[in-house]
Motif scaffolding. Structure first.
Motif, PDB file in Angstrom:
ATOM      1  N   ARG A 156       0.837  -1.206   0.000  1.00  0.00           N
ATOM      2  CA  ARG A 156       0.000   0.000   0.000  1.00  0.00           C
ATOM      3  C   ARG A 156       0.874   1.260   0.000  1.00  0.00           C
ATOM      4  O   ARG A 156       0.642   2.202  -0.746  1.00  0.00           O
ATOM      5  N   GLY A 157       1.933   1.252   0.839  1.00  0.00           N
ATOM      6  CA  GLY A 157       2.833   2.405   0.922  1.00  0.00           C
ATOM      7  C   GLY A 157       3.487   2.683  -0.423  1.00  0.00           C
ATOM      8  O   GLY A 157       3.616   3.844  -0.845  1.00  0.00           O
TER       9      GLY A 157
ATOM     10  N   ILE B 174       2.306   1.879  -3.426  1.00  0.00           N
ATOM     11  CA  ILE B 174       1.304   2.390  -4.375  1.00  0.00           C
ATOM     12  C   ILE B 174       1.093   3.895  -4.128  1.00  0.00           C
ATOM     13  O   ILE B 174       1.085   4.709  -5.056  1.00  0.00           O
ATOM     14  N   GLU B 175       0.957   4.255  -2.847  1.00  0.00           N
ATOM     15  CA  GLU B 175       0.723   5.674  -2.516  1.00  0.00           C
ATOM     16  C   GLU B 175       1.917   6.543  -2.932  1.00  0.00           C
ATOM     17  O   GLU B 175       1.746   7.639  -3.463  1.00  0.00           O
ATOM     18  N   ALA B 176       3.116   6.033  -2.692  1.00  0.00           N
ATOM     19  CA  ALA B 176       4.310   6.825  -3.028  1.00  0.00           C
ATOM     20  C   ALA B 176       4.389   7.076  -4.539  1.00  0.00           C
ATOM     21  O   ALA B 176       4.709   8.186  -4.977  1.00  0.00           O
TER      22      ALA B 176
ATOM     23  N   ASP C  43       1.821   7.023  -6.586  1.00  0.00           N
ATOM     24  CA  ASP C  43       0.704   7.902  -6.954  1.00  0.00           C
ATOM     25  C   ASP C  43       1.041   9.368  -6.687  1.00  0.00           C
ATOM     26  O   ASP C  43       0.605  10.257  -7.417  1.00  0.00           O
ATOM     27  N   GLU C  44       1.833   9.600  -5.640  1.00  0.00           N
ATOM     28  CA  GLU C  44       2.261  10.982  -5.361  1.00  0.00           C
ATOM     29  C   GLU C  44       3.176  11.496  -6.473  1.00  0.00           C
ATOM     30  O   GLU C  44       3.220  12.687  -6.778  1.00  0.00           O
TER      31      GLU C  44
ATOM     32  N   GLY D 117       0.876   4.470  -9.276  1.00  0.00           N
ATOM     33  CA  GLY D 117       0.835   3.444  -8.230  1.00  0.00           C
ATOM     34  C   GLY D 117       0.352   2.118  -8.797  1.00  0.00           C
ATOM     35  O   GLY D 117       0.945   1.058  -8.525  1.00  0.00           O
TER      36      GLY D 117
ATOM     37  N   ASP E  60       2.414  -1.313  -9.107  1.00  0.00           N
ATOM     38  CA  ASP E  60       1.895  -2.488  -8.412  1.00  0.00           C
ATOM     39  C   ASP E  60       1.716  -3.672  -9.384  1.00  0.00           C
ATOM     40  O   ASP E  60       2.005  -4.815  -9.026  1.00  0.00           O
TER      41      ASP E  60
END
Ligand SMILES: Cc1cc2nc3c(=O)[nH]c(=O)nc-3n(C[C@H](O)[C@H](O)[C@H](O)COP(=O)(O)OP(=O)(O)OC[C@H]3O[C@@H](n4cnc5c(N)ncnc54)[C@H](O)[C@@H]3O)c2cc1C
Length: 440
Positions: free
Chosen positions: A111-112, A114-116, A118-119, A125, A129
Motif C-alpha cells: 500500500r505504501g 502504491i501511494e508513493a 501515486d504521489e 501506483g 503495483d
C-alpha cells in the motif's frame, strides 16, 4: 576424515562454515587476507566508522535461519529477549530523478509503495503495483526449486527451466510495461547499482523489487558488519579452524575428485569436500568451467567524515543521472559530526562531491576526513568482486557455479554462485551448499 575446506572468509564462506560446523563436519576456513568478513566489514578513521559494504539486507528470514541453524538465534547472540535485533526500514531509499522529482520508496509495504508512486504521478501506483505483483509466481516457483532447494542444471522442473531460459531482458521489459521512465529507473536501479547492464539482466531477476515490497529492507543497529563479528565468534563455538593470510591458489583434483586445496605458500590441506566462496576464475582447476563469466565490478566508494550542519537524508539517497551517486548517511561519527558513504557508478570524470553540489547537496566545506576506494582497491582488498558474476543474459545462470560444480567434491557459495549480490542471496546459497553436503 579430512573434512570440509572452505575457500574465502567473506559472508558466503562464514555462513557455510558455521552451518557445516553445526552439521558435525570438521571445517577449515582459509582466508587470503588478515581479517574475515570480506565486504561485510567496516572502515574506521579519525573516530568515524563506515560500512565497507552492506548497509541493509533483504529477506531477513535468511539471516535468522542462518543463526538458528548454526547455533543460537540472532537475538540471543545480541543479548535480546524476544527480539532478534534486526530493525525494518520505513523507506528503502529516496530516488532523486534527473527532472528533480523525488520518490521515497517505502519498505515492506505494498500500500505504501502504491501511494508513493501515486504521489509521483496519478495512476503510477497501479502501474508499479502491476509490475511488482507479476513476480508473485516467479518468487513462489524459484523459492521452491531454485533458491531454497539445491538445483541441478540439467534436471530443472519444466516451468523453472522455461523461466530461467527465457530470453526476455529487463531493459526491454521495463520499456514495455512503464510509460514513465522514472518507474523503469526505480525497477532497474539495484542492477545498475550492482554493476550490471539492464540489456543483459533476465526479467525474472527483477523479483528483487517484489522482495523489497514483501519483506522490506532491514538493518542492525551499530552496523551490519556486526553480523561478521557474531559469525566469527560462532566459528569458535563450532570448532572451525581458521587460517588467515593464506591465499588458496588451487583445488587439488585426483581421479576427478577434489582431495585438497593448495595454498600460495605451497601447503596442501586435505579435504573430503571443498567449498569455493571466491571467484572460481582465480582457481585453475575450476577456471575452465567459468571461462564465460565476468565479474560485476565494484563501484567507486568514498567515505566522508563531515562536521557541522549537513542535510538530514534518511537511510539512502540515490541521485540519478550519469554518474549515478548513492549516498548512505548511516555511518558512526563523533558527537556533532556525520559519516556518509558515497557510491558512484558511470561517468565519474569529476569528484562525486562536485556532482552532488550541482544536484543541490553541497557538503564540500564540511569534509574533515575522507577515504577514497577505487574499484581496483576494492577488488584487490577482497581478491574478487563481492558483486559476483555480471549478468550476460539468460546463460549466466548455468555459466556460473553453485551450489554444485562439475568437479566432484567441490561446491560453490558466495556472491559468485548466486543470482546477484546481496546478503539474502548469498545466505540462501550457503544454505544450499550445507544441504547438498549434508550432515557429517
Ligand atoms: C560498497 C558495497 C555495498 C554493498 N551494499 C550491500 C547492501 O546494502 N546490502 C547487501 O545485501 N549487500 C551489499 N553488498 C554486497 C555484499 O557485500 C556481498 O554480496 C557479500 O558481502 C559477498 O560476500 P562473499 O563472501 O561472496 O564475497 P566477499 O565479501 O568478496 O568475500 C570474499 C573473501 O574471500 C577472500 N578470498 C578471495 N580470494 C581468495 C583466495 N584465493 N583464497 C582465500 N581467500 C580468498 C577475500 O579476501 C574475502 O575475504 C555491497 C557490496 C559493496 C562492495
Amino acid at each position: 576424515m579430512a573434512g570440509v575446506v572452505i575457500i574465502g572468509g567473506g559472508y558466503g564462506g562464514l555462513a557455510c562454515a558455521v552451518r557445516l560446523g553445526k552439521l558435525g563436519h570438521d571445517v577449515t576456513l582459509v582466508e587470503a587476507s588478515g581479517t574475515l568478513g570480506g565486504a561485510l566489514d567496516s572502515v574506521s578513521r579519525d573516530g568515524y566508522t563506515w560500512e565497507a559494504g552492506p548497509q541493509s539486507l533483504l529477506v531477513p528470514a535468511v539471516v535468522r535461519d542462518l543463526f538458528r541453524k548454526s547455533g543460537r538465534p540472532l537475538g540471543s547472540e545480541l543479548g535480546l529477549e524476544g527480539d532478534d535485533g534486526l530493525v525494518p526500514l520505513d523507506v528503502i531509499r529516496e530516488h532523486r530523478f534527473v527532472d528533480t522529482s523525488v520518490l521515497r520508496l517505502p519498505s515492506g509495504s505494498r500500500r505504501g509503495q502504491i501511494e508513493a508512486f501515486d504521489e509521483l504521478g496519478a495512476g503510477l501506483g497501479a502501474s508499479w503495483d502491476a509490475y511488482v505483483s507479476d513476480f508473485d509466481e516467479v518468487w513462489d516457483l524459484l523459492r521452491r526449486h531454485y533458491f531454497e532447494e539445491p538445483w541441478q542444471r540439467d534436471s530443472l522442473p519444466t516451468d523453472v527451466a522455461r523461466l530461467l531460459g527465457s530470453r526476455d531482458v529487463l531493459h526491454k521489459h521495463l520499456r514495455r510495461v512503464f510509460r514513465d521512465d522514472r518507474l523503469a529507473t526505480v525497477a532497474g536501479h539495484t542492477f545498475v547499482a550492482d554493476g550490471h547492464d539492464l540489456r543483459n539482466v533476465p526479467v525474472w531477476a527483477g523479483v528483487v523489487s517484489y522482495l523489497e515490497q514483501l519483506f522490506g529492507a532491514w538493518t542492525l543497529p551499530g552496523g551490519l558488519h556486526r553480523l561478521r563479528d557474531l559469525l566469527v565468534a560462532r566459528l569458535e563455538t563450532r570448532g572451525v579452524r581458521v587460517l588467515l593470510d593464506t591465499p588458496v591458489s588451487d583445488v587439488v583434483v585426483r581421479n576427478g575428485k577434489a582431495v585438497a586445496v593448495r595454498t600460495a605458500h605451497g601447503q596442501e590441506i586435505d579435504a573430503d569436500a571443498v567449498v569455493c566462496a571466491v571467484d572460481a576464475r582465480r582457481l585453475p582447476a575450476l577456471a575452465p568451467y567459468v571461462a564465460r563469466t565476468m565479474p560485476a565490478m565494484p563501484p567507486v566508494v568514498t567515505h566522508l567524515g563531515l562536521n557541522g550542519d549537513v542535510p538530514d537524508l534518511g537511510h539512502e539517497v540515490v541521485v540519478h543521472g550519469d554518474p549515478l551517486i548513492i549516498i548512505r548517511p548511516g555511518g558512526q561519527a563523533p558527537e556533532g559530526r556525520t559519516a556518509w558513504t558515497l557510491i558512484g557508478r558511470g561517468k565519474l570524470a569529476e569528484d562525486m562531491l562536485l556532482v552532488l553540489a550541482r544536484a543541490g547537496i553541497d557538503v564540500r566545506q564540511r569534509v574533515e576526513t575522507r577515504v577514497d576506494r577505487s574499484p581496483v582497491d576494492l577488488v584487490s582488498a577482497w581478491g574478487s568482486s563481492p558483486y559476483g558474476v555480471r549478468w550476460q543474459g539468460r546463460g549466466t545462470v548455468k555459466q556460473r557455479l553453485g551450489p554444485t560444480t562439475p568437479v566432484a567434491g567441490v561446491y560453490a557459495a558466495g556472491a559468485n554462485a548466486t543470482p546477484g549480490a546481496g546478503l539474502a542471496y548469498v545466505g540462501l546459497g550457503a544454505a544450499l551448499v550445507a544441504t547438498e553436503i549434508g550432515p557429517a
